[in-house]
Every structure is written in C-alpha cells, then in structure tokens.
Write a protein that holds these residues in place. Structure first.
Motif, PDB file in Angstrom:
ATOM      1  N   VAL A  90       0.856  -1.177   0.000  1.00  0.00           N
ATOM      2  CA  VAL A  90       0.000   0.000   0.000  1.00  0.00           C
ATOM      3  C   VAL A  90       0.892   1.225   0.000  1.00  0.00           C
ATOM      4  O   VAL A  90       1.979   1.219   0.591  1.00  0.00           O
ATOM      5  N   ARG A  91       0.441   2.272  -0.717  1.00  0.00           N
ATOM      6  CA  ARG A  91       1.150   3.557  -0.729  1.00  0.00           C
ATOM      7  C   ARG A  91       0.474   4.466   0.287  1.00  0.00           C
ATOM      8  O   ARG A  91      -0.747   4.576   0.308  1.00  0.00           O
ATOM      9  N   VAL A  92       1.280   5.153   1.089  1.00  0.00           N
ATOM     10  CA  VAL A  92       0.768   6.070   2.106  1.00  0.00           C
ATOM     11  C   VAL A  92       1.432   7.427   1.882  1.00  0.00           C
ATOM     12  O   VAL A  92       2.665   7.502   1.853  1.00  0.00           O
ATOM     13  N   PRO A  93       0.640   8.495   1.735  1.00  0.00           N
ATOM     14  CA  PRO A  93       1.250   9.822   1.554  1.00  0.00           C
ATOM     15  C   PRO A  93       2.101  10.196   2.765  1.00  0.00           C
ATOM     16  O   PRO A  93       1.786   9.844   3.903  1.00  0.00           O
ATOM     17  N   VAL A  94       3.195  10.905   2.503  1.00  0.00           N
ATOM     18  CA  VAL A  94       4.086  11.370   3.566  1.00  0.00           C
ATOM     19  C   VAL A  94       3.584  12.739   4.017  1.00  0.00           C
ATOM     20  O   VAL A  94       3.364  13.631   3.193  1.00  0.00           O
ATOM     21  N   ASP A  95       3.386  12.896   5.321  1.00  0.00           N
ATOM     22  CA  ASP A  95       2.957  14.182   5.869  1.00  0.00           C
ATOM     23  C   ASP A  95       3.953  15.270   5.485  1.00  0.00           C
ATOM     24  O   ASP A  95       5.168  15.050   5.510  1.00  0.00           O
ATOM     25  N   HIS A  96       3.446  16.429   5.123  1.00  0.00           N
ATOM     26  CA  HIS A  96       4.251  17.611   4.835  1.00  0.00           C
ATOM     27  C   HIS A  96       5.114  17.467   3.576  1.00  0.00           C
ATOM     28  O   HIS A  96       6.055  18.231   3.399  1.00  0.00           O
ATOM     29  N   ASP A  97       4.837  16.488   2.725  1.00  0.00           N
ATOM     30  CA  ASP A  97       5.565  16.352   1.465  1.00  0.00           C
ATOM     31  C   ASP A  97       4.638  15.682   0.452  1.00  0.00           C
ATOM     32  O   ASP A  97       4.556  14.459   0.381  1.00  0.00           O
ATOM     33  N   ARG A  98       3.944  16.507  -0.309  1.00  0.00           N
ATOM     34  CA  ARG A  98       2.934  15.968  -1.230  1.00  0.00           C
ATOM     35  C   ARG A  98       3.525  15.097  -2.327  1.00  0.00           C
ATOM     36  O   ARG A  98       2.827  14.288  -2.920  1.00  0.00           O
ATOM     37  N   ARG A  99       4.807  15.270  -2.602  1.00  0.00           N
ATOM     38  CA  ARG A  99       5.428  14.493  -3.686  1.00  0.00           C
ATOM     39  C   ARG A  99       5.866  13.100  -3.240  1.00  0.00           C
ATOM     40  O   ARG A  99       6.078  12.225  -4.066  1.00  0.00           O
ATOM     41  N   ALA A 100       6.032  12.904  -1.953  1.00  0.00           N
ATOM     42  CA  ALA A 100       6.600  11.641  -1.455  1.00  0.00           C
ATOM     43  C   ALA A 100       5.510  10.698  -0.946  1.00  0.00           C
ATOM     44  O   ALA A 100       4.489  11.134  -0.422  1.00  0.00           O
ATOM     45  N   THR A 101       5.757   9.422  -1.129  1.00  0.00           N
ATOM     46  CA  THR A 101       4.897   8.396  -0.546  1.00  0.00           C
ATOM     47  C   THR A 101       5.764   7.351   0.142  1.00  0.00           C
ATOM     48  O   THR A 101       6.914   7.136  -0.230  1.00  0.00           O
ATOM     49  N   THR A 102       5.172   6.747   1.142  1.00  0.00           N
ATOM     50  CA  THR A 102       5.796   5.614   1.810  1.00  0.00           C
ATOM     51  C   THR A 102       5.078   4.376   1.308  1.00  0.00           C
ATOM     52  O   THR A 102       3.864   4.398   1.090  1.00  0.00           O
ATOM     53  N   VAL A 103       5.823   3.317   1.092  1.00  0.00           N
ATOM     54  CA  VAL A 103       5.195   2.043   0.740  1.00  0.00           C
ATOM     55  C   VAL A 103       5.449   1.069   1.871  1.00  0.00           C
ATOM     56  O   VAL A 103       6.509   1.089   2.509  1.00  0.00           O
ATOM     57  N   ARG A 104       4.436   0.248   2.132  1.00  0.00           N
ATOM     58  CA  ARG A 104       4.603  -0.778   3.163  1.00  0.00           C
ATOM     59  C   ARG A 104       3.762  -1.984   2.783  1.00  0.00           C
ATOM     60  O   ARG A 104       2.842  -1.905   1.975  1.00  0.00           O
ATOM     61  N   LEU A 105       4.121  -3.100   3.388  1.00  0.00           N
ATOM     62  CA  LEU A 105       3.383  -4.333   3.134  1.00  0.00           C
ATOM     63  C   LEU A 105       2.011  -4.266   3.794  1.00  0.00           C
ATOM     64  O   LEU A 105       1.873  -3.736   4.899  1.00  0.00           O
ATOM     65  N   THR A 106       1.021  -4.808   3.123  1.00  0.00           N
ATOM     66  CA  THR A 106      -0.287  -5.006   3.741  1.00  0.00           C
ATOM     67  C   THR A 106      -0.181  -6.230   4.651  1.00  0.00           C
ATOM     68  O   THR A 106       0.831  -6.954   4.619  1.00  0.00           O
ATOM     69  N   ASN A 107      -1.203  -6.487   5.435  1.00  0.00           N
ATOM     70  CA  ASN A 107      -1.199  -7.714   6.260  1.00  0.00           C
ATOM     71  C   ASN A 107      -1.083  -8.945   5.376  1.00  0.00           C
ATOM     72  O   ASN A 107      -0.333  -9.877   5.692  1.00  0.00           O
ATOM     73  N   ALA A 108      -1.809  -8.940   4.258  1.00  0.00           N
ATOM     74  CA  ALA A 108      -1.713 -10.074   3.327  1.00  0.00           C
ATOM     75  C   ALA A 108      -0.302 -10.185   2.768  1.00  0.00           C
ATOM     76  O   ALA A 108       0.227 -11.291   2.602  1.00  0.00           O
ATOM     77  N   GLY A 109       0.320  -9.044   2.489  1.00  0.00           N
ATOM     78  CA  GLY A 109       1.689  -9.040   1.977  1.00  0.00           C
ATOM     79  C   GLY A 109       2.679  -9.578   3.000  1.00  0.00           C
ATOM     80  O   GLY A 109       3.606 -10.306   2.658  1.00  0.00           O
ATOM     81  N   ARG A 110       2.483  -9.220   4.268  1.00  0.00           N
ATOM     82  CA  ARG A 110       3.359  -9.725   5.333  1.00  0.00           C
ATOM     83  C   ARG A 110       3.224 -11.242   5.446  1.00  0.00           C
ATOM     84  O   ARG A 110       4.222 -11.951   5.592  1.00  0.00           O
ATOM     85  N   GLU A 111       1.998 -11.738   5.390  1.00  0.00           N
ATOM     86  CA  GLU A 111       1.777 -13.188   5.463  1.00  0.00           C
ATOM     87  C   GLU A 111       2.397 -13.891   4.260  1.00  0.00           C
ATOM     88  O   GLU A 111       3.043 -14.929   4.398  1.00  0.00           O
ATOM     89  N   GLN A 112       2.184 -13.314   3.074  1.00  0.00           N
ATOM     90  CA  GLN A 112       2.735 -13.903   1.850  1.00  0.00           C
ATOM     91  C   GLN A 112       4.262 -13.932   1.908  1.00  0.00           C
ATOM     92  O   GLN A 112       4.885 -14.942   1.571  1.00  0.00           O
ATOM     93  N   PHE A 113       4.861 -12.822   2.352  1.00  0.00           N
ATOM     94  CA  PHE A 113       6.315 -12.796   2.426  1.00  0.00           C
ATOM     95  C   PHE A 113       6.840 -13.786   3.461  1.00  0.00           C
ATOM     96  O   PHE A 113       7.856 -14.449   3.220  1.00  0.00           O
ATOM     97  N   ALA A 114       6.176 -13.895   4.604  1.00  0.00           N
ATOM     98  CA  ALA A 114       6.632 -14.827   5.644  1.00  0.00           C
ATOM     99  C   ALA A 114       6.689 -16.252   5.083  1.00  0.00           C
ATOM    100  O   ALA A 114       7.645 -16.992   5.355  1.00  0.00           O
ATOM    101  N   ALA A 115       5.696 -16.629   4.289  1.00  0.00           N
ATOM    102  CA  ALA A 115       5.699 -17.968   3.681  1.00  0.00           C
ATOM    103  C   ALA A 115       6.854 -18.109   2.689  1.00  0.00           C
ATOM    104  O   ALA A 115       7.554 -19.130   2.676  1.00  0.00           O
TER     105      ALA A 115
END
Length: 164
Positions: free
Chosen positions: A99-124
């Motif tokens: 999922v992409r999450v906007p970065v506070d105070h910087d409209r051009r930047a986004t943070t990406v992180r694993l979803t819960n499903a992504g964390r489970e998939q990666f763990a496997a």
C-alpha cells in the motif's frame, strides 16, 4: 607449509604475482557460485510462488521496515534506481501486497509498506527461501560458514573504507 599456504607471493608462468592470479580465480569461483544459487532461487520463486527475485527483494526490505519506506529509501536499501523499483512497487500494489501512504508535509513523497496479506505472503516465501538456501549450502559446516563470513566481511569492510 608450502609457499602458497604461507601467503608468500611468488610469480606464475607469465611473471604475474601468483597471489593476484589466486585472487582472480577466487573471485570467479565466488561469482559462479553466486550465479548458480541466484538462478536456482529465481526458478524456485517462480515455480513455488509465481514471483520474481526482485519482487521478493522489495518485499523483504519492506518486511524489515514495518512502518514502510519512502521510495528513495527503498531504492537505497536495494541499491537500485528509483525507476527500477517503481514498476515492481506498482505491480505489488495492484496485487494488494503493498500500500502507498502519503508522507505528511511532502505531497510528492509516498511511503510504501506491506499489507497484512503481503506480510503473510512474504513470511511464507521467506521460510521456503531459507530452506532452499539451507539445502543448497548444506555441505558447508558451521565453522566453515563462520570463517567464510569473516573473510567476506573483511572484504566488504576493506572496500567500504576505499569508497568512503
């Protein structure tokens, strides 16, 4: 102990330092072993999870950074360009793994992180990845692993000092 074992530098048949030739052969063997392991990992990831090594690497970096990473940070961690990461991230977002999450105070930047499903998939995937590596390197005992690891860390440290 022979001259070679003692680390003395002699010359080969062409007048080049023997240690230099030995280091070159070592590098070629390291490269060959790395390419073999990487090729097998790529095939295993493709057949077992229908994924690629770059996708696995992106997920691994984000798995370690639970709160996510900015795209520039992710590129830096993976040591690739932003352009290389963007396409992979786009597809992982489309698959619901990131999922992409906007970065506070910087409209051009986004943070990406694993979803819960992504964390489970990666763990496997990570568990299987570890098992594959264990199988491929199973012929190396722990004392040899420690010695090789120490040598590789020494090489990395020496080269890092040259760069910085």
């Amino acid at each position: 102990m022979s001259d070679t074992q003692a680390g003395q530098i002699g010359e080969d048949d062409h007048g080049h330092p023997a240690a230099s030739k030995a280091r070159l052969r070592l590098w070629l063997k390291l490269l060959k072993a790395t390419k073999h392991v990487e090729a097998e990992l790529r095939e295993n990831l493709r057949t077992a999870f229908d994924t690629t090594l770059p996708r696995f690497d992106v997920m691994a970096a984000l798995y370690r950074a639970e709160s996510g990473l900015k795209m520039s940070e992710l590129s830096s961690v993976l040591r690739v360009s932003n352009g290389n990461v963007t396409g992979i991230v786009d597809r992982l977002v489309d698959d619901g793994v990131l999922v992409r999450v906007p970065v506070d105070h910087d409209r051009r930047a986004t943070t990406v992180r694993l979803t819960n499903a992504g964390r489970e998939q990666f763990a496997a995937m990570a568990a299987r990845h570890e098992a594959w590596i264990d199988e491929m390197l199973g012929g190396i005992d722990t004392s040899e692993i420690r010695a090789m690891t120490d040598q590789l860390e020494r090489i990395a440290s020496t080269n890092a000092k040259r760069e910085g």
